[in-house]
Design a protein around this motif. Structure first.
Motif, PDB file in Angstrom:
ATOM      1  N   LYS A 225     -16.392 -10.031 -26.246  1.00  0.00           N
ATOM      2  CA  LYS A 225     -17.428  -9.598 -25.301  1.00  0.00           C
ATOM      3  C   LYS A 225     -18.709 -10.405 -25.484  1.00  0.00           C
ATOM      4  N   GLY A 226     -19.073 -10.663 -26.748  1.00  0.00           N
ATOM      5  CA  GLY A 226     -20.273 -11.443 -27.003  1.00  0.00           C
ATOM      6  C   GLY A 226     -20.140 -12.900 -26.613  1.00  0.00           C
ATOM      7  N   ARG A 227     -18.926 -13.425 -26.660  1.00  0.00           N
ATOM      8  CA  ARG A 227     -18.700 -14.830 -26.336  1.00  0.00           C
ATOM      9  C   ARG A 227     -18.547 -15.054 -24.840  1.00  0.00           C
ATOM     10  N   ARG A 230     -19.905 -14.546 -18.856  1.00  0.00           N
ATOM     11  CA  ARG A 230     -19.828 -14.635 -17.396  1.00  0.00           C
ATOM     12  C   ARG A 230     -18.578 -14.007 -16.807  1.00  0.00           C
ATOM     13  N   ASN A 231     -17.462 -14.102 -17.492  1.00  0.00           N
ATOM     14  CA  ASN A 231     -16.198 -13.631 -16.934  1.00  0.00           C
ATOM     15  C   ASN A 231     -15.413 -12.900 -18.010  1.00  0.00           C
ATOM     16  N   VAL A 262     -15.139  -4.285 -22.082  1.00  0.00           N
ATOM     17  CA  VAL A 262     -14.919  -4.940 -20.796  1.00  0.00           C
ATOM     18  C   VAL A 262     -16.000  -4.511 -19.814  1.00  0.00           C
ATOM     19  N   ASP A 263     -16.700  -5.474 -19.262  1.00  0.00           N
ATOM     20  CA  ASP A 263     -17.709  -5.223 -18.237  1.00  0.00           C
ATOM     21  C   ASP A 263     -17.048  -5.398 -16.872  1.00  0.00           C
ATOM     22  N   SER A 268     -12.764 -10.393 -11.953  1.00  0.00           N
ATOM     23  CA  SER A 268     -12.400 -10.886 -10.634  1.00  0.00           C
ATOM     24  C   SER A 268     -11.906  -9.730  -9.777  1.00  0.00           C
ATOM     25  N   GLN A 269     -11.965  -9.916  -8.459  1.00  0.00           N
ATOM     26  CA  GLN A 269     -11.636  -8.812  -7.555  1.00  0.00           C
ATOM     27  C   GLN A 269     -10.214  -8.314  -7.751  1.00  0.00           C
ATOM     28  N   HIS A 270      -9.246  -9.220  -7.924  1.00  0.00           N
ATOM     29  CA  HIS A 270      -7.859  -8.779  -8.068  1.00  0.00           C
ATOM     30  C   HIS A 270      -7.632  -8.023  -9.370  1.00  0.00           C
TER      31      HIS A 270
END
Length: 439
Positions: A225-227, A230-231, A262-263, A268-270
């Protein structure tokens, strides 16, 4: 004095497990190798003493064993040991318990300028020792054990699935005591995932996740999570894999703690839609994913409502146009699905209507047979009954018969026709009884 040691020219290489046979070894150092490393350290201490004329002046305690070493080579490469020895008359060094005996022997050889060969089996403990002992002197790369281990990890482990799998298991062996290894474990997982996408090898990732306990995976997930700023797609996939393997052994609270890494805003949308429908995910996470998905959908349609004739002014407008097009595609897909479902329902209703018409037609045929039978009975009663009561009774059937004949024209239902027939039968029976009494 240090120059005298360097001029002495004693260089020895410490070889670890044969890197070509990684699958046949599960420990970082075999007993034979451990003894070899310790003996090499002792020989290095003796060579230093002869070259400098100085005796060993500090004592290092490592897992019940004491090493008599020299202060200068250790403090020149370890800030942590240097701080411990700044206290006057303090000549004893205690190391963190997570640094094993064999690992310190390698560190000691490195401090005495011996060449230490880095392998997948020792890179993790050496990296942890370098972190804890603060062996990160940026002024000299060759004296920076942290830099050396990092270089090996980047150039060898990150591009080799077999190495990454070995290193991952080495990390798990030090968790959760040495939390620093969670960072390396997360990098191994990322490497295995990337390598799997390239050559189809994913068994290493699956096996690595299977051998993790809850505490281990919790640390690794938080490190990922820290690393991943962006995704979180890869993090979600790893969490999903872990939950599928350990779901029956985890409580709802443990699942929530893992999924907190998990944010949903970074999915992604899928994968966000997958999270909403994933039965392995805890309810709290599913609700969070649903809210994010609704917000994204609303935001997309808000952007789509912008005047399409307006000319894009910048990159944001171009992005809006892309999102607008995406929203239109999704809307058309949803509309198509709705139309198909409606069409299927209409076809089903048509079949039901045809079946109902068929049943009504069959009921109409039955009622016509009943009417004909009833008419014959009435005619028979008219001919038999001759008395006044018979005449009275006989007058009813023709009326009822005439009424039944007109029934199809008035549109009476089958139940009404049936009741009418029963009444006719009742009056016929009553008339017969009266005629019998008169006779």
């Amino acid at each position: 004095m240090t120059g005298g040691w360097r001029d002495f020219g004693t260089v020895e290489t410490i070889y670890e497990e044969d890197s070509e046979d990684l699958s046949n070894s599960s420990s970082p150092l075999s007993p034979t190798t451990s003894i070899s490393v310790i003996l090499s350290l002792e020989r290095s201490v003796e060579a230093w003493s002869k070259a400098t004329g100085l005796e060993a002046d500090i004592l290092v305690h490592v897992h019940g064993r004491c090493f008599h070493l020299h202060k200068e080579p250790l403090t020149s490469k370890s800030h942590s040991i240097k701080r411990q020895l700044t206290v006057p008359n303090f000549k004893t060094v205690h190391l963190p318990s997570c640094i094993a005996l064999e690992t310190f022997a390698l560190v000691g050889c490195f401090c005495y300028n011996m060449e230490v060969v880095i392998t997948p089996f020792n890179v993790v403990p050496l990296r942890v020792a370098a972190e804890l002992l603060e062996m990160d002197d940026v002024s000299d790369v060759e004296r920076n054990l942290r830099h050396i281990t990092e270089t090996y990890f980047s150039q060898a482990v990150a591009v080799n699935g077999e190495y990454a799998n070995v290193v991952l298991h080495q990390c798990l062996g030090l968790l959760p005591e040495a939390e620093e290894t969670a960072f390396l474990a997360s990098r191994c997982i990322e490497s295995l995932a990337v390598i799997g996408c390239v050559d189809g090898v994913s068994n290493g990732l699956i096996d690595g996740v299977k051998s993790m306990t809850f505490d281990e995976f919790h640390l690794v997930a938080n490190s990922m999570k820290g690393r991943f700023t962006r995704n979180h797609d890869l993090l979600y996939k790893v969490v999903d894999l872990f939950l599928k393997e350990h779901s029956c052994n985890l409580t709802e609270e443990q699942k929530n703690r893992i999924c907190c890494a998990v944010d949903c805003n970074k999915l992604s949308q899928h994968l966000l839609m997958d999270a909403v429908q994933n039965p392995e995910m805890p309810l709290r996470f599913v609700i969070r994913a649903m809210l994010v998905e609704q917000l994204n959908t609303r935001h997309t349609f808000d952007i789509a409502s912008i005047d399409p004739t307006s000319k894009p002014q910048n990159n944001c407008a171009t992005l809006g146009a892309i999102l607008q097009r995406d929203a239109a595609v999704r809307y058309n897909a949803q509309l198509k699905a709705t139309m198909e479902a409606t069409s299927a329902r209409i076809i089903s209703l048509e079949h039901e209507l045809i079946s109902m018409k068929k049943r009504l037609h069959e009921s109409g045929n039955k009622s016509e047979v009943l009417d004909s039978t009833k008419s014959a009975s009435c005619r028979f009663s008219w001919e038999v009954n001759k008395g006044d009561m018979g005449m009275k009774a006989a007058t009813s059937p023709p009326m009822e018969r005439a009424r039944s004949i007109t029934t199809p024209r008035t549109g009476k239902s089958f139940s009404q026709k049936l009741m009418s027939g029963l009444k006719n039968a009742f009056w016929t029976a009553k008339a017969n009884v009266l005629n019998a009494n008169l006779d």
